[in-house]
Design an enzyme around this catalytic site. Structure first.
Site, PDB file in Angstrom:
ATOM      1  CE  LYS A  15      -3.765  -2.445   2.313  1.00 42.58           C
ATOM      2  NZ  LYS A  15      -4.416  -2.790   3.588  1.00 42.58           N
ATOM      3  CD  GLN A  72      -3.057  -4.463   6.720  1.00 38.32           C
ATOM      4  OE1 GLN A  72      -2.988  -3.505   5.957  1.00 38.32           O
ATOM      5  NE2 GLN A  72      -3.749  -5.557   6.414  1.00 38.32           N
ATOM      6  CG  ASP A  92      -9.588   0.348   5.159  1.00 34.36           C
ATOM      7  OD1 ASP A  92      -9.330   0.017   3.988  1.00 34.36           O
ATOM      8  OD2 ASP A  92      -8.801   0.197   6.109  1.00 34.36           O
TER       9      ASP A  92
END
Ligand code: NAD
Length: 295
Positions: A54, A98, A121
């Protein structure tokens, strides 16, 4: 029949270069460099790889990324403090935590602590609610990646029966929420589906999956979906990422399903790269939204 392979890698590369162009234009026009803060707790090897990918993708697209590593022993309170700081930091536009987090941490409280405007997200209840109501602020990354790939190959969902196996908050539920909309932002042809969500308690799974025009597997079980569960000429999207003897495999028995389906995503090189591209899209959108909101 030999299925067409839906190439997530090249589709994601195209999406990323489009985003990079938009970032360059935004910055040239005086916009702040979109910045993603990634919080990584502990040293789970898979999580480290995901976060590194990422970060690299951000940098390639002309964005900034900040990796914040925390030890395995971090407490919920310490993480909440960290998130409070990141929420207030004007130079940070997107925050991702994460997953999975170590066992002692209350994952839900931590996710809930991300400011919804920085929630790239799209996990925050406010962002989920906006999606359910058909006015999304950010599209959830993996579902967005799936619909983006379908759109790239002109595989319409309008009026089709989409069966999703798996009801997680990351994939199954938000994908269902996108596909039932009249338009989730990718046009009417890539929404308006009739959606069935299956899960671990579903009875007669194979008879349901066999009725799918588009079948999405997001379970986390290698080769759960076999050829006898797939309708001839359907489209199969494999979201699964499973490690089996040092190899990455999906949830679909690729070789046998290839003989039945009209189109299929590979693992790796399917939905994974698109998830990252859509995270970049959300980070850019987050920078733009926060520029409007600043006094
Ligand atoms: P999860 O573990 O949160 O949920 C799994 C779901 O599968 C549950 O809803 C459960 O009810 C269902 N399930 C379990 N066994 C079943 C069975 N036998 N029959 C029917 N349903 C069953 O999973 P998740 O976070 O959605 O992840 C699923 C898979 O997708 C994992 O392999 C994960 O690594 C992968 N994933 C990939 C991406 C990507 O970018 N490609 C993103 C997220 C997750």
């Amino acid at each position: 029949m030999r299925a067409e392979i839906l190439d997530g890698k090249s589709t994601a590369a195209k999406a990323r270069s489009r985003i990079a162009e938009e970032v360059a234009q935004w910055v040239a026009g005086g916009g702040a460099i979109p910045t993603l803060a990634a919080v990584l707790v502990g040293d789970d090897p898979a999580s480290q790889v995901y976060v590194r990918n990422k970060e690299k993708a951000c940098q390639k697209a002309g964005m900034q990324s900040r990796l914040i590593r925390q030890p395995d022993s971090t407490t919920t309170e310490q993480l909440l403090d960290l998130l409070a700081q990141l929420n207030l930091a004007p130079e940070v536009h997107g925050i991702l935590v994460q997953l999975p987090l170590p066992k002692q941490i209350d994952t839900q409280s931590v996710l809930d602590a991300v400011d919804p405007i920085k929630d790239v997200d799209a996990f925050a209840p406010e962002n989920v609610g906006l999606l359910v109501q058909g006015r999304p602020r950010y599209l959830p990354c993996t579902p967005h990646g799936i619909v983006h790939l379908l759109a790239e190959y002109r595989i319409e969902t309008l009026g089709k029966h989409v069966v999703i196996v798996g009801r997680s908050d990351i994939v199954g539920k938000p994908l269902a929420n996108m596909l039932v909309q009249r338009d989730a932002g990718l046009g009417k042809s890539f929404a308006n589906a009739t959606v069935t969500v299956c899960h671990s308690q579903s009875e007669n799974l194979a008879s349901i999956t066999r009725s799918a025009d588009i079948l999405v597997a997001a379970v986390g079980r290698p080769k759960l979906v076999t050829a006898d569960m797939v309708k001839l000429g359907s489209v199969v999207i494999d979201v699964g990422i499973n490690r089996v003897e040092d190899q990455i495999v999906g949830d679909v028995d690729f070789d046998s399903v290839c003989e039945v389906a009209a189109a299929i995503t590979p693992v790796p090189g399917g939905i994974g790269p698109l998830t990252i591209a859509m995270l970049l899209r959300n980070t850019l959108n987050a920078a733009k939204l926060q520029a409007i909101q600043q006094p």
